[in-house]
Design a protein around this motif. Structure first.
Motif, PDB file in Angstrom:
ATOM      1  N   PHE A   1     -22.879  50.842  20.043  1.00 19.98           N
ATOM      2  CA  PHE A   1     -23.257  49.707  20.879  1.00 19.98           C
ATOM      3  C   PHE A   1     -22.103  48.712  20.970  1.00 19.98           C
ATOM      4  CE2 PHE A   1     -27.730  50.769  19.659  1.00 19.98           C
ATOM      5  CZ  PHE A   1     -28.293  50.792  20.939  1.00 19.98           C
ATOM      6  N   ASN A   2     -22.151  47.866  22.021  1.00 18.30           N
ATOM      7  CA  ASN A   2     -21.304  46.683  22.002  1.00 18.30           C
ATOM      8  C   ASN A   2     -22.020  45.591  21.202  1.00 18.30           C
ATOM      9  OD1 ASN A   2     -23.313  45.868  23.775  1.00 18.30           O
ATOM     10  ND2 ASN A   2     -21.909  44.846  25.189  1.00 18.30           N
ATOM     11  N   GLU A   3     -21.427  44.416  21.104  1.00 14.61           N
ATOM     12  CA  GLU A   3     -21.974  43.382  20.219  1.00 14.61           C
ATOM     13  C   GLU A   3     -23.339  42.883  20.681  1.00 14.61           C
ATOM     14  OE1 GLU A   3     -20.231  39.649  17.665  1.00 14.61           O
ATOM     15  OE2 GLU A   3     -19.531  39.901  19.725  1.00 14.61           O
ATOM     16  N   GLN A   4     -23.530  42.748  21.980  1.00 14.08           N
ATOM     17  CA  GLN A   4     -24.805  42.234  22.509  1.00 14.08           C
ATOM     18  C   GLN A   4     -25.855  43.329  22.662  1.00 14.08           C
ATOM     19  OE1 GLN A   4     -21.794  41.660  24.146  1.00 14.08           O
ATOM     20  NE2 GLN A   4     -21.502  39.667  23.156  1.00 14.08           N
ATOM     21  N   ALA A   5     -25.488  44.565  22.439  1.00  6.53           N
ATOM     22  CA  ALA A   5     -26.378  45.721  22.595  1.00  6.53           C
ATOM     23  C   ALA A   5     -26.892  45.854  24.024  1.00  6.53           C
ATOM     24  CB  ALA A   5     -27.551  45.655  21.622  1.00  6.53           C
ATOM     25  N   ASP A   6     -26.119  45.338  24.997  1.00  2.00           N
ATOM     26  CA  ASP A   6     -26.486  45.552  26.401  1.00  2.00           C
ATOM     27  C   ASP A   6     -25.600  46.615  27.045  1.00  2.00           C
ATOM     28  OD1 ASP A   6     -24.096  44.196  26.541  1.00  2.00           O
ATOM     29  OD2 ASP A   6     -24.884  42.463  27.638  1.00  2.00           O
ATOM     30  N   SER A   7     -24.696  47.163  26.247  1.00  2.00           N
ATOM     31  CA  SER A   7     -23.863  48.275  26.704  1.00  2.00           C
ATOM     32  C   SER A   7     -23.731  49.291  25.573  1.00  2.00           C
ATOM     33  CB  SER A   7     -22.459  47.801  27.117  1.00  2.00           C
ATOM     34  OG  SER A   7     -22.523  46.912  28.207  1.00  2.00           O
ATOM     35  N   VAL A   8     -23.493  50.546  25.959  1.00  2.00           N
ATOM     36  CA  VAL A   8     -23.265  51.615  24.997  1.00  2.00           C
ATOM     37  C   VAL A   8     -21.933  52.271  25.325  1.00  2.00           C
ATOM     38  CG1 VAL A   8     -24.020  53.917  24.313  1.00  2.00           C
ATOM     39  CG2 VAL A   8     -25.663  52.082  24.432  1.00  2.00           C
ATOM     40  N   ILE A   9     -21.168  52.567  24.290  1.00  2.00           N
ATOM     41  CA  ILE A   9     -19.866  53.216  24.458  1.00  2.00           C
ATOM     42  C   ILE A   9     -19.988  54.635  23.917  1.00  2.00           C
ATOM     43  CG2 ILE A   9     -17.407  53.076  23.932  1.00  2.00           C
ATOM     44  CD1 ILE A   9     -18.316  50.014  23.124  1.00  2.00           C
ATOM     45  N   SER A  10     -19.623  55.614  24.718  1.00  2.00           N
ATOM     46  CA  SER A  10     -19.769  57.012  24.299  1.00  2.00           C
ATOM     47  C   SER A  10     -18.484  57.787  24.556  1.00  2.00           C
ATOM     48  CB  SER A  10     -20.936  57.682  25.035  1.00  2.00           C
ATOM     49  OG  SER A  10     -20.618  57.899  26.394  1.00  2.00           O
TER      50      SER A  10
END
Length: 356
Positions: free
Chosen positions: A200-209
């Motif tokens: 996750f990113n810090e805000q958990a509004d994006s995911v990095i894969s």
């Protein structure tokens, strides 16, 4: 007679004195030997580097797994650590003292590929080749939820927020988002190729894969689509870790490079800002992980050449190349409050060592 008596007394006295001196001599020798030993101990202790952690010894070796260890993590408070791997069990250990194994959590039917603690340290999330994830209650020592939905091996997982949101990457080509309070997935992000790493990113509004297509993708969870593609690796991504300040992500790949990416909004087009070279991959094709130090000043990575590599983040200088393991070093982690580095390996063991 008097002279004979006095001479006899003197002879006896002289003999007694010589006996007394003979008796005292070993005591003096022992004292001298003790003083020499103390001086040697003091000089040796002065030559040793000062201790920097509360570990019982500068290096601790933990054994107990019956097969390769693929993942190990410190708890958020640094008092316990967890490890898991091919033997399908999660081991919990005390970090300090004798580093006793305090619990064993069986339940998965396949090898465990990655584990991570929730923010409050009360639960662990695990990913497995049995196509599922699991949520474990550490106080009760039981599995409280199993997440099913992937159609193939689950290679990676990450946790963020409270209540915990979980993301997972699988060989079925999907990245899934799970709510820890529900049994079924909330969102599925369809990737073309097998996904091998996720965070996750810090805000958990994006995911990095990342996956076998060599491209790292940043997914927008509001629209369930790829916002940014990070290109630079020439082989499969094996690890993705968010920096402590949430501005960067660290990636390891089978092209034998560790890269640092700027994931902030409106960053320059070339988001790869640093490349760290040294850590190796080999024919085993293990998913070798990397990590940041708690302040983000150091970058650490395992390696297939049985070494652990530690670089300075700013200068990219190699600070340490640490031996000890007799198999591929698959995962690394830094203690949250003390300069302690943990490593786990295909040699079935875990090392903890203090850094300067």
């Amino acid at each position: 007679c008097a002279s004979e008596l006095s001479s006899g007394i003197n002879a006896e006295y002289g003999e007694a004195m010589s006996i007394e001196l003979l008796k005292r001599a070993p005591d003096e020798l022992e004292l001298a030997a003790k003083r020499i030993r103390q001086d040697l101990v003091e000089s040796a202790s002065n030559d040793l580097p000062p201790r920097t952690s509360d570990l019982a010894a500068p290096i601790m070796h933990l054994t107990g797994h019956s097969a390769e260890v693929f993942s190990s993590k410190f708890g958020p408070y640094g008092d316990i650590l967890a490890s898991a791997g091919f033997d399908r069990q999660i081991f919990l250990w005390n970090v300090f003292g004798e580093c006793e194994n305090i619990a064993c959590l069986p339940g998965h039917k396949g090898s465990i590929t990655q584990i991570c603690f929730t923010k409050d340290g009360t639960h662990i999330v695990s990913a497995s080749t049995d196509k599922s994830l699991a949520l474990w209650d550490l106080e009760a020592g039981v599995r409280v939820r199993q997440f099913k939905g992937h159609q193939s091996f689950v290679n990676s997982c990450n946790v963020r927020g409270d209540p915990a949101m979980i993301c997972s990457a699988s060989d079925d080509g999907s990245v899934k988002i799970w709510d820890s309070r529900r049994r079924y997935c909330v969102t599925t992000l369809n990737n073309t190729y097998q996904a091998t790493a996720v965070c996750f990113n810090e805000q958990a509004d994006s995911v990095i894969s990342g996956g076998i297509d060599n491209t790292i993708k940043i997914w927008d969870l509001k629209h369930n689509e790829v916002m940014v593609r990070l290109k630079g690796h020439a082989d499969t991504t094996t690890s993705l870790v968010l920096s402590p300040d949430g501005s960067y992500v660290l990636s390891n790949a089978m092209d034998n490079t560790v890269r640092m990416w700027d994931i902030r909004p409106f960053a320059p087009a070339n988001r790869c800002i640093k490349v760290f070279v040294g850590a190796q991959h080999n024919f085993e094709k293990n998913l070798i992980r990397c990590c940041w130090s708690p302040q983000g000043t150091k970058v650490v990575c395992g390696s297939a050449d049985r070494m652990v590599y530690v670089w300075d983040t700013n200068s990219r200088k190699l600070l340490y190349k640490l031996p000890g393991h007799s198999g591929s070093v698959n995962d690394v982690d830094c203690h949250p409050t003390q300069p302690i580095l943990m490593t786990c390996s295909s040699d079935k063991s875990i090392f903890m060592g203090e850094l300067k």
